[in-house]
Design a protein around this motif. Structure first.
Motif, PDB file in Angstrom:
ATOM      1  N   ILE A   1       4.709  21.838 -28.160  1.00  0.00           N
ATOM      2  CA  ILE A   1       4.112  20.873 -29.084  1.00  0.00           C
ATOM      3  C   ILE A   1       2.823  20.256 -28.525  1.00  0.00           C
ATOM      4  N   GLY A   2       2.460  20.637 -27.298  1.00  0.00           N
ATOM      5  CA  GLY A   2       1.218  20.105 -26.730  1.00  0.00           C
ATOM      6  C   GLY A   2       1.211  20.205 -25.219  1.00  0.00           C
ATOM      7  N   TYR A   3       0.285  19.457 -24.628  1.00  0.00           N
ATOM      8  CA  TYR A   3       0.139  19.473 -23.170  1.00  0.00           C
ATOM      9  C   TYR A   3      -0.021  18.037 -22.672  1.00  0.00           C
ATOM     10  N   VAL A   4       0.474  17.805 -21.471  1.00  0.00           N
ATOM     11  CA  VAL A   4       0.381  16.481 -20.847  1.00  0.00           C
ATOM     12  C   VAL A   4      -0.473  16.597 -19.596  1.00  0.00           C
ATOM     13  N   GLU A   5      -1.392  15.657 -19.427  1.00  0.00           N
ATOM     14  CA  GLU A   5      -2.256  15.667 -18.250  1.00  0.00           C
ATOM     15  C   GLU A   5      -2.166  14.333 -17.528  1.00  0.00           C
ATOM     16  N   PHE A   6      -2.002  14.395 -16.219  1.00  0.00           N
ATOM     17  CA  PHE A   6      -2.055  13.221 -15.356  1.00  0.00           C
ATOM     18  C   PHE A   6      -3.258  13.385 -14.437  1.00  0.00           C
ATOM     19  N   ALA A   7      -4.031  12.329 -14.272  1.00  0.00           N
ATOM     20  CA  ALA A   7      -5.242  12.430 -13.454  1.00  0.00           C
ATOM     21  C   ALA A   7      -5.459  11.153 -12.659  1.00  0.00           C
ATOM     22  N   GLU A   8      -6.075  11.324 -11.506  1.00  0.00           N
ATOM     23  CA  GLU A   8      -6.400  10.190 -10.632  1.00  0.00           C
ATOM     24  C   GLU A   8      -7.746  10.453  -9.983  1.00  0.00           C
ATOM     25  N   GLU A   9      -8.719   9.576 -10.249  1.00  0.00           N
ATOM     26  CA  GLU A   9     -10.011   9.720  -9.590  1.00  0.00           C
ATOM     27  C   GLU A   9      -9.860   9.390  -8.108  1.00  0.00           C
ATOM     28  N   ILE A  10     -10.691  10.020  -7.282  1.00  0.00           N
ATOM     29  CA  ILE A  10     -10.510   9.895  -5.829  1.00  0.00           C
ATOM     30  C   ILE A  10     -11.505   8.928  -5.190  1.00  0.00           C
ATOM     31  N   ASP A  11     -12.308   8.239  -5.998  1.00  0.00           N
ATOM     32  CA  ASP A  11     -13.323   7.352  -5.439  1.00  0.00           C
ATOM     33  C   ASP A  11     -12.730   6.319  -4.480  1.00  0.00           C
ATOM     34  N   HIS A  12     -11.568   5.754  -4.856  1.00  0.00           N
ATOM     35  CA  HIS A  12     -11.009   4.680  -4.027  1.00  0.00           C
ATOM     36  C   HIS A  12     -10.493   5.167  -2.679  1.00  0.00           C
ATOM     37  N   PHE A  13     -10.376   6.491  -2.498  1.00  0.00           N
ATOM     38  CA  PHE A  13      -9.977   7.001  -1.195  1.00  0.00           C
ATOM     39  C   PHE A  13     -10.996   6.642  -0.121  1.00  0.00           C
ATOM     40  N   LEU A  14     -12.258   6.491  -0.534  1.00  0.00           N
ATOM     41  CA  LEU A  14     -13.287   6.143   0.446  1.00  0.00           C
ATOM     42  C   LEU A  14     -13.018   4.780   1.057  1.00  0.00           C
ATOM     43  N   ASN A  15     -12.580   3.838   0.231  1.00  0.00           N
ATOM     44  CA  ASN A  15     -12.262   2.506   0.745  1.00  0.00           C
ATOM     45  C   ASN A  15     -11.034   2.545   1.652  1.00  0.00           C
ATOM     46  N   ILE A  16     -10.082   3.432   1.329  1.00  0.00           N
ATOM     47  CA  ILE A  16      -8.899   3.585   2.176  1.00  0.00           C
ATOM     48  C   ILE A  16      -9.305   4.133   3.538  1.00  0.00           C
ATOM     49  N   LEU A  17     -10.193   5.129   3.530  1.00  0.00           N
ATOM     50  CA  LEU A  17     -10.659   5.713   4.784  1.00  0.00           C
ATOM     51  C   LEU A  17     -11.430   4.701   5.626  1.00  0.00           C
ATOM     52  N   GLN A  18     -12.149   3.825   4.940  1.00  0.00           N
ATOM     53  CA  GLN A  18     -12.995   2.872   5.662  1.00  0.00           C
ATOM     54  C   GLN A  18     -12.213   1.704   6.232  1.00  0.00           C
ATOM     55  N   ALA A  19     -11.013   1.467   5.740  1.00  0.00           N
ATOM     56  CA  ALA A  19     -10.241   0.284   6.125  1.00  0.00           C
ATOM     57  C   ALA A  19     -10.176   0.122   7.643  1.00  0.00           C
ATOM     58  N   ASN A  20     -10.446  -1.104   8.082  1.00  0.00           N
ATOM     59  CA  ASN A  20     -10.359  -1.474   9.504  1.00  0.00           C
ATOM     60  C   ASN A  20     -11.313  -0.686  10.393  1.00  0.00           C
ATOM     61  N   SER A  21     -12.444  -0.266   9.855  1.00  0.00           N
ATOM     62  CA  SER A  21     -13.445   0.413  10.674  1.00  0.00           C
ATOM     63  C   SER A  21     -14.833   0.024  10.191  1.00  0.00           C
ATOM     64  N   GLU A  22     -15.827   0.397  10.961  1.00  0.00           N
ATOM     65  CA  GLU A  22     -17.209   0.149  10.567  1.00  0.00           C
ATOM     66  C   GLU A  22     -17.861   1.424  10.039  1.00  0.00           C
ATOM     67  N   ASN A  23     -17.065   2.462   9.837  1.00  0.00           N
ATOM     68  CA  ASN A  23     -17.592   3.716   9.313  1.00  0.00           C
ATOM     69  C   ASN A  23     -17.986   3.569   7.845  1.00  0.00           C
TER      70      ASN A  23
ATOM     71  N   THR B   1     -18.041   3.464  18.445  1.00  0.00           N
ATOM     72  CA  THR B   1     -17.055   2.692  19.205  1.00  0.00           C
ATOM     73  C   THR B   1     -15.856   3.574  19.520  1.00  0.00           C
ATOM     74  N   GLU B   2     -15.088   3.176  20.509  1.00  0.00           N
ATOM     75  CA  GLU B   2     -13.946   3.977  20.939  1.00  0.00           C
ATOM     76  C   GLU B   2     -12.926   4.147  19.819  1.00  0.00           C
ATOM     77  N   ILE B   3     -12.672   3.074  19.099  1.00  0.00           N
ATOM     78  CA  ILE B   3     -11.664   3.166  18.047  1.00  0.00           C
ATOM     79  C   ILE B   3     -12.109   4.117  16.938  1.00  0.00           C
ATOM     80  N   ASP B   4     -13.420   4.127  16.651  1.00  0.00           N
ATOM     81  CA  ASP B   4     -13.905   5.012  15.600  1.00  0.00           C
ATOM     82  C   ASP B   4     -13.966   6.458  16.064  1.00  0.00           C
ATOM     83  N   LYS B   5     -14.037   6.680  17.392  1.00  0.00           N
ATOM     84  CA  LYS B   5     -13.959   8.049  17.887  1.00  0.00           C
ATOM     85  C   LYS B   5     -12.571   8.632  17.605  1.00  0.00           C
ATOM     86  N   VAL B   6     -11.563   7.761  17.674  1.00  0.00           N
ATOM     87  CA  VAL B   6     -10.216   8.202  17.336  1.00  0.00           C
ATOM     88  C   VAL B   6     -10.133   8.515  15.845  1.00  0.00           C
TER      89      VAL B   6
END
Length: 205
Positions: free
Chosen positions: A48-70, A160-165
């Protein structure tokens, strides 16, 4: 059609062709999104049709940046985008169009001021300067649902050392969060079916 757009995305076409679940990372008009598409059948096993679920990935950048100066910048190939769509979205958001400021790659999202972003950052092996800081540029090639290269995730890493990790594990972190989102989308599909099937049986009882 959805909101006037004809659906021609690879995940939808694959699901329609195989009548099975399809998933992938797809580039839309101005952003990347993780998509899961599945066929939807009624209690008589009729499509009877199709279902689509989607999530944009833009906010992953903020997750990656958390607690760093990168800083992080997500680029896409301009050839995979349409100028009219790009400028329409920029106009809607009341943001100046930057289409002509970039040649091959254009930034979709970032954790840094867009006005300071340079396409040269993805072409140099030297340190880059932004916001009065020196950064080490590192790249991840973004592949689309077909496995083709379609963009670049650029990480501007501090020394910085922490960002090298963080530098050594940020690829795994990104993959982890992508898998979490895909798992969440699949769980949403399972829950939707679990709830809808009993309701359908009650309606047809």
């Amino acid at each position: 059609y959805i909101c006037g757009d004809k659906i021609q995305r690879h995940t939808f076409i694959e699901t329609k062709s195989n009548q099975s679940i399809s998933a992938g990372l797809e580039l839309g008009k101005t952003a990347y999104a993780l998509r899961v598409v599945l066929p939807y059948f009624n209690n008589k096993n009729k499509l009877i049709g199709y279902v689509e679920f989607a999530e944009e990935i833009d906010h992953f950048l903020n997750i990656l940046q958390a607690n760093s100066e990168n800083e992080y910048v997500l680029f896409a190939r301009k050839k995979d985008l349409k100028k009219d769509n790009w400028e329409a979205v920029r106009t809607h958001n009341k943001v100046k169009s930057n289409w002509n400021d970039f040649d091959e790659f254009i930034p979709l999202s970032s954790t840094i001021n867009n006005d300071t972003i340079s396409e040269s950052w993805i072409k140099t092996k030297n340190d880059v300067q932004a916001n009065n800081h020196n950064y080490i540029p590192k790249q991840i090639i973004i592949k689309n649902e077909k496995g083709d290269s379609s963009g670049i995730l650029l990480a501007l890493l501090t020394t910085t050392e922490i960002d090298k990790v963080i530098e050594s594990v940020f690829v795994n972190t990104l993959i982890f969060y992508i898998l979490v989102v895909i798992g969440g989308l699949l769980m949403s599909i399972y829950i939707t079916r679990s709830i809808n099937n009993p309701l359908t049986k009650l309606e047809n009882a």
